[in-house]
Motif scaffolding. Sequence first.
Motif, PDB file in Angstrom:
ATOM      1  N   SER A  32      -4.828  -0.849  -0.760  1.00 34.35           N
ATOM      2  CA  SER A  32      -5.760   0.242  -0.830  1.00 34.35           C
ATOM      3  C   SER A  32      -6.413   0.315   0.651  1.00 34.35           C
ATOM      4  N   PRO A  33      -7.349   1.573   0.645  1.00 29.90           N
ATOM      5  CA  PRO A  33      -7.945   1.556   2.039  1.00 29.90           C
ATOM      6  C   PRO A  33      -8.982   0.518   2.234  1.00 29.90           C
ATOM      7  N   GLN A  34      -9.340  -0.417   1.582  1.00 32.86           N
ATOM      8  CA  GLN A  34     -10.134  -1.715   1.905  1.00 32.86           C
ATOM      9  C   GLN A  34      -9.296  -2.962   2.009  1.00 32.86           C
ATOM     10  N   GLY A  35      -7.878  -2.528   2.028  1.00 36.11           N
ATOM     11  CA  GLY A  35      -6.817  -3.724   2.345  1.00 36.11           C
ATOM     12  C   GLY A  35      -6.643  -4.628   1.133  1.00 36.11           C
ATOM     13  N   GLU A  36      -6.941  -4.072  -0.126  1.00 33.22           N
ATOM     14  CA  GLU A  36      -6.632  -4.915  -1.210  1.00 33.22           C
ATOM     15  C   GLU A  36      -5.189  -4.725  -1.681  1.00 33.22           C
ATOM     16  N   VAL A  37      -4.571  -5.676  -2.336  1.00 35.16           N
ATOM     17  CA  VAL A  37      -2.875  -5.425  -2.750  1.00 35.16           C
ATOM     18  C   VAL A  37      -3.059  -4.906  -4.216  1.00 35.16           C
ATOM     19  N   LEU A  38      -2.502  -3.796  -4.436  1.00 38.92           N
ATOM     20  CA  LEU A  38      -2.536  -3.020  -5.762  1.00 38.92           C
ATOM     21  C   LEU A  38      -1.014  -2.889  -5.925  1.00 38.92           C
ATOM     22  N   PRO A  39      -0.668  -3.063  -7.542  1.00 39.26           N
ATOM     23  CA  PRO A  39       0.519  -2.687  -7.820  1.00 39.26           C
ATOM     24  C   PRO A  39       0.729  -1.207  -7.965  1.00 39.26           C
ATOM     25  N   ASP A  40       2.107  -0.839  -7.594  1.00 38.07           N
ATOM     26  CA  ASP A  40       2.383   0.524  -7.649  1.00 38.07           C
ATOM     27  C   ASP A  40       3.480   0.866  -8.523  1.00 38.07           C
ATOM     28  N   LEU A  41       3.705   0.876  -9.931  1.00 37.01           N
ATOM     29  CA  LEU A  41       4.559   0.566 -10.736  1.00 37.01           C
ATOM     30  C   LEU A  41       5.405   1.925 -10.863  1.00 37.01           C
ATOM     31  N   ASP A  42       4.723   2.902 -10.373  1.00 28.85           N
ATOM     32  CA  ASP A  42       5.477   4.154 -10.432  1.00 28.85           C
ATOM     33  C   ASP A  42       5.894   4.547  -8.967  1.00 28.85           C
TER      34      ASP A  42
END
Length: 200
Positions: A32-42
């Motif tokens: 994310s812009p804040q440097g958080e790891v996020l899943p991107d299943l698509d």
Amino acid sequence: MVRQGGQEKPQRSCLGCRETRDRDRLIRFVLSPQGEVLPDLDARLPGRGAYTCASSRCLEAAIRQRLFNRAFKREVSAMQPQAMTEMVARLMRERILGYLGLANRAGKIVSGSSLVCDAVRGKIKPGLVLVAEDVSGSIGEKVVSLSTVHGIPCERVLTKEEFGDILGKAPRSAVAVRQGGFIARLVTEIQRLRNFLGEV
């Protein structure tokens, strides 16, 4: 890359186990812009991606060993392993529900244990039967047994409440999906969820 049917399929390495697999068999993560790891299943979000197998073990290993830092070449913020695996599992369930919703709008769904059993016995049989995880033992066993006898794939997934909500009805013990383009996608997503949870 490897070639299949004359086309190259992109491959990536899993952060957790380091195995190289086709990219579409892995789970993509972005920052994310804040440097958080996020899943991107698509696999549609912009930016650099990092990958793990569709396995909670590999994801947990990547978080515990701080391997996302290495993949993104910076200090990142990641949820605790259990919170992240719960988030990914929830997103996977939402994908299954999304395809069920599409199938329902296309008139491809029969719901309720009695109607599902009738459809299984009928001349034009459904392509897939889904039984709620929280259905009573006798009802669930009846639907699963009948589907097996008639050679129809049957999976236990989701809950009665989730079935009912996506169909706009009261809770449903079972759902049958008529033959069509939704079957393969649903089976793929269900197997992906079960693999992630370590059920297969």
